[in-house]
Scaffold this motif. Structure first.
Motif, mmCIF file in Angstrom:
data_model
loop_
_atom_site.group_PDB
_atom_site.id
_atom_site.type_symbol
_atom_site.label_atom_id
_atom_site.label_comp_id
_atom_site.label_asym_id
_atom_site.label_seq_id
_atom_site.Cartn_x
_atom_site.Cartn_y
_atom_site.Cartn_z
ATOM 1 N N ALA A 237 -3.180 4.046 -9.233
ATOM 2 C CA ALA A 237 -4.059 4.718 -10.192
ATOM 3 C C ALA A 237 -5.522 4.314 -10.005
ATOM 4 O O ALA A 237 -6.421 5.101 -10.265
ATOM 5 N N SER A 238 -5.755 3.081 -9.567
ATOM 6 C CA SER A 238 -7.132 2.607 -9.408
ATOM 7 C C SER A 238 -7.197 1.541 -8.322
ATOM 8 O O SER A 238 -6.178 0.950 -7.956
ATOM 9 N N GLY A 239 -8.399 1.292 -7.865
ATOM 10 C CA GLY A 239 -8.604 0.226 -6.894
ATOM 11 C C GLY A 239 -8.285 -1.132 -7.489
ATOM 12 O O GLY A 239 -7.786 -2.021 -6.803
ATOM 13 N N VAL B 215 -2.065 -6.349 -4.363
ATOM 14 C CA VAL B 215 -2.211 -7.022 -3.069
ATOM 15 C C VAL B 215 -2.270 -8.534 -3.273
ATOM 16 O O VAL B 215 -1.601 -9.294 -2.563
ATOM 17 N N ILE B 216 -3.046 -8.991 -4.236
ATOM 18 C CA ILE B 216 -3.146 -10.429 -4.511
ATOM 19 C C ILE B 216 -1.792 -10.994 -4.905
ATOM 20 O O ILE B 216 -1.377 -12.050 -4.421
ATOM 21 N N LEU C 26 0.802 -1.228 0.000
ATOM 22 C CA LEU C 26 0.000 0.000 0.000
ATOM 23 C C LEU C 26 0.832 1.273 0.000
ATOM 24 O O LEU C 26 0.491 2.238 -0.687
ATOM 25 N N ASN C 27 1.892 1.288 0.758
ATOM 26 C CA ASN C 27 2.676 2.516 0.902
ATOM 27 C C ASN C 27 3.845 2.614 -0.070
ATOM 28 O O ASN C 27 4.712 3.454 0.104
#
Length: 48
Positions: free
Chosen positions: A27-29, A36-37, A21-22
C-alpha cells in the motif's frame, strides 16, 4: 565496491525479492520498508 560486495548485494536483492517484494502489492513505501526491515532482522537472527 569490490566483486564480493557486488555478489553479496545481488544475493540479498534476489532473496529480498522472493521473500518480501513479490509476496503482495504494498500500500505504501513505508509499509514495504517495515516489511523489508522485519524480514532482514528475522533472517539475520535465524542465521546466528
Amino acid at each position: 565496491m569490490s566483486t564480493g560486495d557486488t555478489a553479496a548485494m545481488e544475493s540479498f536483492s534476489l532473496h529480498c525479492n522472493l521473500g518480501v517484494l513479490n509476496t503482495k502489492r504494498w500500500a505504501s513505501g513505508e509499509e514495504l520498508g517495515i516489511a523489508v526491515i522485519t524480514w532482514v532482522e528475522r533472517c539475520d537472527h535465524h542465521r546466528r
